[in-house]
Write a protein that holds these residues in place. Sequence first.
Motif, PDB file in Angstrom:
ATOM      1  N   VAL A  34      29.941   1.718 -11.698  1.00 15.21           N
ATOM      2  CA  VAL A  34      28.619   1.152 -11.994  1.00 15.21           C
ATOM      3  C   VAL A  34      28.720  -0.284 -12.493  1.00 15.21           C
ATOM      4  CG1 VAL A  34      27.536   3.368 -12.459  1.00 15.21           C
ATOM      5  CG2 VAL A  34      28.633   2.112 -14.326  1.00 15.21           C
ATOM      6  N   GLY A  35      29.870  -0.936 -12.273  1.00 12.19           N
ATOM      7  CA  GLY A  35      29.975  -2.346 -12.638  1.00 12.19           C
ATOM      8  C   GLY A  35      30.719  -2.571 -13.933  1.00 12.19           C
TER       9      GLY A  35
ATOM     10  N   LEU B 220      33.555  12.805  -3.920  1.00 15.59           N
ATOM     11  CA  LEU B 220      32.392  11.923  -3.856  1.00 15.59           C
ATOM     12  C   LEU B 220      32.790  10.550  -4.395  1.00 15.59           C
ATOM     13  CD1 LEU B 220      29.306  11.528  -3.358  1.00 15.59           C
ATOM     14  CD2 LEU B 220      28.991  12.068  -5.783  1.00 15.59           C
ATOM     15  N   LYS B 221      32.506   9.520  -3.595  1.00 14.75           N
ATOM     16  CA  LYS B 221      32.755   8.137  -4.014  1.00 14.75           C
ATOM     17  C   LYS B 221      31.442   7.359  -3.926  1.00 14.75           C
ATOM     18  CE  LYS B 221      37.636   7.623  -2.776  1.00 14.75           C
ATOM     19  NZ  LYS B 221      38.625   6.769  -2.047  1.00 14.75           N
ATOM     20  N   VAL B 222      31.017   6.796  -5.068  1.00 18.26           N
ATOM     21  CA  VAL B 222      29.750   6.066  -5.118  1.00 18.26           C
ATOM     22  C   VAL B 222      29.947   4.786  -5.923  1.00 18.26           C
ATOM     23  CG1 VAL B 222      27.335   6.111  -5.815  1.00 18.26           C
ATOM     24  CG2 VAL B 222      28.421   8.203  -4.975  1.00 18.26           C
ATOM     25  N   ASN B 223      29.451   3.676  -5.397  1.00 13.52           N
ATOM     26  CA  ASN B 223      29.432   2.398  -6.112  1.00 13.52           C
ATOM     27  C   ASN B 223      27.971   2.023  -6.317  1.00 13.52           C
ATOM     28  OD1 ASN B 223      29.639  -0.201  -7.046  1.00 13.52           O
ATOM     29  ND2 ASN B 223      31.172  -0.837  -5.566  1.00 13.52           N
TER      30      ASN B 223
ATOM     31  N   TRP C 261      28.917  17.405  10.151  1.00  9.35           N
ATOM     32  CA  TRP C 261      28.350  16.355   9.301  1.00  9.35           C
ATOM     33  C   TRP C 261      27.546  16.936   8.144  1.00  9.35           C
ATOM     34  CZ3 TRP C 261      27.157  12.413   6.585  1.00  9.35           C
ATOM     35  CH2 TRP C 261      25.833  12.144   6.222  1.00  9.35           C
ATOM     36  N   THR C 262      26.706  17.908   8.433  1.00 11.70           N
ATOM     37  CA  THR C 262      25.834  18.462   7.396  1.00 11.70           C
ATOM     38  C   THR C 262      26.610  19.254   6.345  1.00 11.70           C
ATOM     39  OG1 THR C 262      25.401  20.387   8.823  1.00 11.70           O
ATOM     40  CG2 THR C 262      23.805  18.580   8.884  1.00 11.70           C
ATOM     41  N   SER C 263      27.839  19.677   6.691  1.00  6.86           N
ATOM     42  CA  SER C 263      28.651  20.412   5.722  1.00  6.86           C
ATOM     43  C   SER C 263      29.850  19.594   5.245  1.00  6.86           C
ATOM     44  CB  SER C 263      29.154  21.724   6.351  1.00  6.86           C
ATOM     45  OG  SER C 263      29.952  21.460   7.493  1.00  6.86           O
ATOM     46  N   LEU C 264      29.808  18.289   5.496  1.00  6.31           N
ATOM     47  CA  LEU C 264      30.925  17.412   5.129  1.00  6.31           C
ATOM     48  C   LEU C 264      31.226  17.518   3.630  1.00  6.31           C
ATOM     49  CD1 LEU C 264      32.906  15.170   6.005  1.00  6.31           C
ATOM     50  CD2 LEU C 264      31.096  13.516   5.512  1.00  6.31           C
ATOM     51  N   SER C 265      32.482  17.753   3.294  1.00  9.58           N
ATOM     52  CA  SER C 265      32.856  17.975   1.896  1.00  9.58           C
ATOM     53  C   SER C 265      33.340  16.705   1.192  1.00  9.58           C
ATOM     54  CB  SER C 265      33.957  19.044   1.812  1.00  9.58           C
ATOM     55  OG  SER C 265      35.126  18.607   2.484  1.00  9.58           O
ATOM     56  N   CYS C 266      33.723  15.676   1.945  1.00 17.55           N
ATOM     57  CA  CYS C 266      34.192  14.412   1.367  1.00 17.55           C
ATOM     58  C   CYS C 266      33.196  13.311   1.699  1.00 17.55           C
ATOM     59  CB  CYS C 266      35.578  14.051   1.894  1.00 17.55           C
ATOM     60  SG  CYS C 266      36.867  15.225   1.436  1.00 17.55           S
ATOM     61  N   ILE C 267      32.534  12.775   0.691  1.00 21.24           N
ATOM     62  CA  ILE C 267      31.422  11.840   0.900  1.00 21.24           C
ATOM     63  C   ILE C 267      31.758  10.507   0.245  1.00 21.24           C
ATOM     64  CG2 ILE C 267      28.948  11.487   0.600  1.00 21.24           C
ATOM     65  CD1 ILE C 267      28.749  14.560   0.153  1.00 21.24           C
ATOM     66  N   ASP C 268      31.885   9.464   1.066  1.00 22.69           N
ATOM     67  CA  ASP C 268      32.257   8.133   0.573  1.00 22.69           C
ATOM     68  C   ASP C 268      31.186   7.138   1.006  1.00 22.69           C
ATOM     69  OD1 ASP C 268      33.367   5.730  -0.148  1.00 22.69           O
ATOM     70  OD2 ASP C 268      35.329   6.114   0.761  1.00 22.69           O
ATOM     71  N   PHE C 269      30.466   6.588   0.036  1.00 21.85           N
ATOM     72  CA  PHE C 269      29.392   5.649   0.338  1.00 21.85           C
ATOM     73  C   PHE C 269      29.871   4.202   0.456  1.00 21.85           C
ATOM     74  CE2 PHE C 269      27.133   9.293  -1.312  1.00 21.85           C
ATOM     75  CZ  PHE C 269      26.003   9.349  -0.502  1.00 21.85           C
ATOM     76  N   GLY C 270      31.127   3.957   0.258  1.00 20.28           N
ATOM     77  CA  GLY C 270      31.613   2.590   0.365  1.00 20.28           C
ATOM     78  C   GLY C 270      31.129   1.723  -0.788  1.00 20.28           C
ATOM     79  N   ASP C 271      31.243   0.399  -0.610  1.00 18.77           N
ATOM     80  CA  ASP C 271      30.937  -0.529  -1.698  1.00 18.77           C
ATOM     81  C   ASP C 271      29.483  -0.991  -1.741  1.00 18.77           C
ATOM     82  OD1 ASP C 271      33.550  -0.423  -2.571  1.00 18.77           O
ATOM     83  OD2 ASP C 271      34.175  -2.094  -1.307  1.00 18.77           O
ATOM     84  N   ASN C 272      28.835  -1.121  -0.592  1.00 15.14           N
ATOM     85  CA  ASN C 272      27.524  -1.778  -0.562  1.00 15.14           C
ATOM     86  C   ASN C 272      26.404  -0.943   0.037  1.00 15.14           C
ATOM     87  OD1 ASN C 272      28.607  -4.290  -1.577  1.00 15.14           O
ATOM     88  ND2 ASN C 272      29.548  -4.547   0.440  1.00 15.14           N
ATOM     89  N   TYR C 273      26.709   0.278   0.452  1.00 15.72           N
ATOM     90  CA  TYR C 273      25.730   1.046   1.202  1.00 15.72           C
ATOM     91  C   TYR C 273      24.477   1.342   0.392  1.00 15.72           C
ATOM     92  CZ  TYR C 273      23.918   4.626   4.356  1.00 15.72           C
ATOM     93  OH  TYR C 273      23.135   5.337   5.207  1.00 15.72           O
ATOM     94  N   LEU C 274      24.614   1.595  -0.910  1.00 12.77           N
ATOM     95  CA  LEU C 274      23.464   1.996  -1.718  1.00 12.77           C
ATOM     96  C   LEU C 274      22.529   0.848  -2.047  1.00 12.77           C
ATOM     97  CD1 LEU C 274      24.970   4.631  -4.152  1.00 12.77           C
ATOM     98  CD2 LEU C 274      23.749   4.970  -2.027  1.00 12.77           C
ATOM     99  N   HIS C 275      22.886  -0.372  -1.679  1.00  7.57           N
ATOM    100  CA  HIS C 275      21.954  -1.480  -1.872  1.00  7.57           C
ATOM    101  C   HIS C 275      20.699  -1.261  -1.028  1.00  7.57           C
ATOM    102  CE1 HIS C 275      24.146  -4.352  -4.358  1.00  7.57           C
ATOM    103  NE2 HIS C 275      25.243  -3.923  -3.763  1.00  7.57           N
TER     104      HIS C 275
ATOM    105  N   PHE D  82      37.724  10.551   6.511  1.00  8.41           N
ATOM    106  CA  PHE D  82      38.286   9.205   6.521  1.00  8.41           C
ATOM    107  C   PHE D  82      37.226   8.128   6.780  1.00  8.41           C
ATOM    108  CE2 PHE D  82      41.899  11.931   7.556  1.00  8.41           C
ATOM    109  CZ  PHE D  82      42.855  11.462   6.666  1.00  8.41           C
ATOM    110  N   LEU D  83      35.990   8.545   7.042  1.00  9.14           N
ATOM    111  CA  LEU D  83      34.930   7.598   7.386  1.00  9.14           C
ATOM    112  C   LEU D  83      33.971   7.414   6.213  1.00  9.14           C
ATOM    113  CD1 LEU D  83      33.956   8.926  10.945  1.00  9.14           C
ATOM    114  CD2 LEU D  83      35.593   7.117  10.385  1.00  9.14           C
ATOM    115  N   TYR D  84      33.376   6.213   6.135  1.00  9.64           N
ATOM    116  CA  TYR D  84      32.267   6.013   5.209  1.00  9.64           C
ATOM    117  C   TYR D  84      31.093   6.854   5.691  1.00  9.64           C
ATOM    118  CZ  TYR D  84      34.679   2.038   3.074  1.00  9.64           C
ATOM    119  OH  TYR D  84      35.582   1.246   2.416  1.00  9.64           O
ATOM    120  N   ILE D  85      30.185   7.144   4.778  1.00  6.11           N
ATOM    121  CA  ILE D  85      29.085   8.054   5.079  1.00  6.11           C
ATOM    122  C   ILE D  85      28.228   7.563   6.242  1.00  6.11           C
ATOM    123  CG2 ILE D  85      27.454   7.014   3.446  1.00  6.11           C
ATOM    124  CD1 ILE D  85      28.011  10.778   3.958  1.00  6.11           C
ATOM    125  N   LYS D  86      28.065   6.241   6.354  1.00  3.29           N
ATOM    126  CA  LYS D  86      27.233   5.683   7.411  1.00  3.29           C
ATOM    127  C   LYS D  86      27.822   5.981   8.788  1.00  3.29           C
ATOM    128  CE  LYS D  86      24.874   1.384   8.655  1.00  3.29           C
ATOM    129  NZ  LYS D  86      24.688  -0.053   8.296  1.00  3.29           N
TER     130      LYS D  86
END
Length: 519
Positions: free
Chosen positions: A109-110, A78-81, A41-55, A21-25
């Motif tokens: 990707v926009g 996996l959720k990536v923006n 954490w190291t074996s987390l199967s659901c990975i959500d980077f949110g909207d702006n983290y990859l900036h 339920f948490l963003y990756i950060k």
Amino acid sequence: MEGTDQISKLPEPILDHILSFLYIKEAAKTSTLSKVWNSAWTSLSCIDFGDNYLHKSKNIVDQILANRLNQKIFIKRLKVNLPNYRSKAVDDWIKVLVTCNIKELFLDVGVYTYNKFPEAIFAAKSLNVLSLRGFKLELPSNGVKFYSLRELHLDDSFLDEQLLQALCAICRDLEVLSFKRFHGLISLQVAGTLSKLSKVKLQFCPPKFKNVDIVAPNVKDLYISSFGLDLHVIEITACKSIKRLKLTAVAVSDQWLEKLLPNLPSLEVLYLDHCLSLKIVKISSYRLKLLKVYACYNLVAVDLDDAPSLLRFSFDVHHGKKRLLGYFDTLPIFKLKASQLLEAKIKLIPDPEALDTHWYSKLTESLGNFNNSRAITLRCDYDEMIVIPKDMRENFLPPLYGTKCVHIKIMDRMNYSVEDVVDSLLWISPQLDTLSFDQGRSLNSLIKFTYRDVANEDVKPCCASLPWKCWRHELKKVTLQNFTRTELEKLRNYFLANTDTLDIIEDPRECSSALHFNK
């Protein structure tokens, strides 16, 4: 015992679920709590980077996916923006995700980029949910192996028609099909092979899109909207299980709608929005519970005489001069047998110059169709729309004399005092139990009415010619809530001047607002 960490003793699958339920950060921060949390954490199967983290961290996806691949860890979601598309990076990610048996992939990707999506994804046999934005999808040379796909969501994407037909043939478990602002398709044909398909959303169909033909017997939710107001051909009569149907900016005709409804025996919710070809809406349905008709400007009649289960009805009333789209709007003729459980919401949108005798006459006539309804909501821009001139009241019967609950939502402009509005509404609906106002406050202003019990009294009616009780003589108590002090004073004087004996209760907890009803 105080200070004992009970959460860390939970099984790792439960910790994994909590972190999902948490963003990756935020999830990464839990790794410092203990060895147990670090392992989770190291074996987390659901990975959500949110909207702006990859900036800020462009390589973080590579690192996390490489770790999962090396340890042969299953990736559920996996959720990536991506702020900047990198084709080589995405190609590598997809290959890792397929190897790790990805179940749910959300990649954005926009807008209007239409980057070609890696063909490797079509080999993802375990994929359940695919949600993409900004990609171009074409039929791959090695075919499609989406044997487990249940949901397909494409937003601002280009879709090849051959790929769509392949998906319809292969994805036998598909339940949700959702396209929004899509391109590439001229038509959408869904054959009867998708027996599990239950929800279809086609939002903002492009101008070149001309035809929808869905043969899916178990579709329950269908939403179609277009950009150009000219999507004419829609064949959905084979969808016998539809419960909720929403059509926006679709050129449906009276004949099409009348022919369609008998073929949808399970229909419970119907939205018609900006359907400019409609002139007559005739509903014959024993299952229909909710009907919303918005911005169908050429509508001249609404026939709901055969909808006994209808509980909610929303409609906007347009009246005025010729408008930009080249039509003349007018108040439609209603034919309605209102259930005592019906709640109606009516939005009044007249031309400011059209508030004349004709407007008030037609409004009174239209409102009369909803008499005896459970509740009525009237929404308008300014109060002049609902303050019926007193000289006109002498020539009409109150339209809502059997309605007990009325809610008024007035937007910005307020030219009349509170007692003028209340006086008009008590003429429109003279046997009210509650009258509430939405004035933009945290709480609605509310008036509660309590009447004398004259059932056992041998009292001659004060207004024997009227088919309703006269509130001026029957009213026993009024409760006023959430009015300003100025409004309270005006309402107190109004009720005392119009009744014989009356108790007025003012709720002091709701009288602190600084917003006044009148200017």
